[in-house]
Design a protein around this motif. Structure first.
Motif, PDB file in Angstrom:
ATOM      1  N   GLY A 284      -7.057  -0.621   2.139  1.00  0.00           N
ATOM      2  CA  GLY A 284      -6.252  -0.218   0.985  1.00  0.00           C
ATOM      3  C   GLY A 284      -5.042  -1.080   0.689  1.00  0.00           C
ATOM      4  O   GLY A 284      -4.290  -0.808  -0.236  1.00  0.00           O
ATOM      5  N   TRP A 285      -4.846  -2.156   1.456  1.00  0.00           N
ATOM      6  CA  TRP A 285      -3.724  -3.055   1.194  1.00  0.00           C
ATOM      7  C   TRP A 285      -4.084  -3.983   0.047  1.00  0.00           C
ATOM      8  O   TRP A 285      -5.195  -4.482  -0.030  1.00  0.00           O
ATOM      9  CB  TRP A 285      -3.377  -3.875   2.437  1.00  0.00           C
ATOM     10  CG  TRP A 285      -2.794  -3.053   3.543  1.00  0.00           C
ATOM     11  CD1 TRP A 285      -3.451  -2.511   4.587  1.00  0.00           C
ATOM     12  CD2 TRP A 285      -1.430  -2.679   3.679  1.00  0.00           C
ATOM     13  NE1 TRP A 285      -2.585  -1.818   5.383  1.00  0.00           N
ATOM     14  CE2 TRP A 285      -1.329  -1.894   4.854  1.00  0.00           C
ATOM     15  CE3 TRP A 285      -0.274  -2.909   2.938  1.00  0.00           C
ATOM     16  CZ2 TRP A 285      -0.123  -1.356   5.295  1.00  0.00           C
ATOM     17  CZ3 TRP A 285       0.922  -2.380   3.391  1.00  0.00           C
ATOM     18  CH2 TRP A 285       0.993  -1.626   4.544  1.00  0.00           C
ATOM     19  N   LYS A 286      -3.133  -4.211  -0.834  1.00  0.00           N
ATOM     20  CA  LYS A 286      -3.323  -5.123  -1.970  1.00  0.00           C
ATOM     21  C   LYS A 286      -2.288  -6.237  -1.874  1.00  0.00           C
ATOM     22  O   LYS A 286      -1.143  -5.986  -1.505  1.00  0.00           O
ATOM     23  CB  LYS A 286      -3.162  -4.382  -3.297  1.00  0.00           C
ATOM     24  CG  LYS A 286      -4.217  -3.301  -3.498  1.00  0.00           C
ATOM     25  CD  LYS A 286      -4.053  -2.677  -4.850  1.00  0.00           C
ATOM     26  CE  LYS A 286      -5.009  -1.561  -5.176  1.00  0.00           C
ATOM     27  NZ  LYS A 286      -6.114  -1.268  -4.402  1.00  0.00           N
TER      28      LYS A 286
ATOM     29  N   ARG B 121       0.862  -1.182   0.000  1.00  0.00           N
ATOM     30  CA  ARG B 121       0.000   0.000   0.000  1.00  0.00           C
ATOM     31  C   ARG B 121       0.895   1.228   0.000  1.00  0.00           C
ATOM     32  O   ARG B 121       1.695   1.430   0.906  1.00  0.00           O
ATOM     33  CB  ARG B 121      -0.905   0.021   1.233  1.00  0.00           C
ATOM     34  CG  ARG B 121      -1.814   1.244   1.288  1.00  0.00           C
ATOM     35  CD  ARG B 121      -2.703   1.239   2.492  1.00  0.00           C
ATOM     36  NE  ARG B 121      -1.889   1.506   3.682  1.00  0.00           N
ATOM     37  CZ  ARG B 121      -2.365   1.508   4.916  1.00  0.00           C
ATOM     38  NH1 ARG B 121      -3.624   1.234   5.150  1.00  0.00           N
ATOM     39  NH2 ARG B 121      -1.570   1.764   5.933  1.00  0.00           N
TER      40      ARG B 121
END
Length: 68
Positions: free
Chosen positions: A64-66, A9
């Protein structure tokens, strides 16, 4: 052998790791934040591990972390 997921992120990296406890009784969930801080949780049952992991990974993605 641990299972490790890496999340990204905004140029930061977070590590989500699941491994067996050294004594073989249960599991550890270790989340290492981008700043190096670690949060360790002990989980006794496989079903609890799955439920907890699904909830935590959904929250990471909502934040929002991928998966990197």
């Amino acid at each position: 052998m641990p299972m490790i997921w890496l999340f990204d992120r905004d140029g930061e990296r977070l590590k989500y790791e699941i491994c067996r406890q050294d004594n073989g009784d249960g599991f550890l969930v270790v989340v290492t934040q981008a700043d190096g801080q670690k949060k360790v949780e002990e989980v006794a049952q496989p079903s609890e591990l799955i439920e907890k992991s699904v909830v935590q990974m959904k929250q990471l993605r909502a934040d929002g972390w991928k998966i990197g």
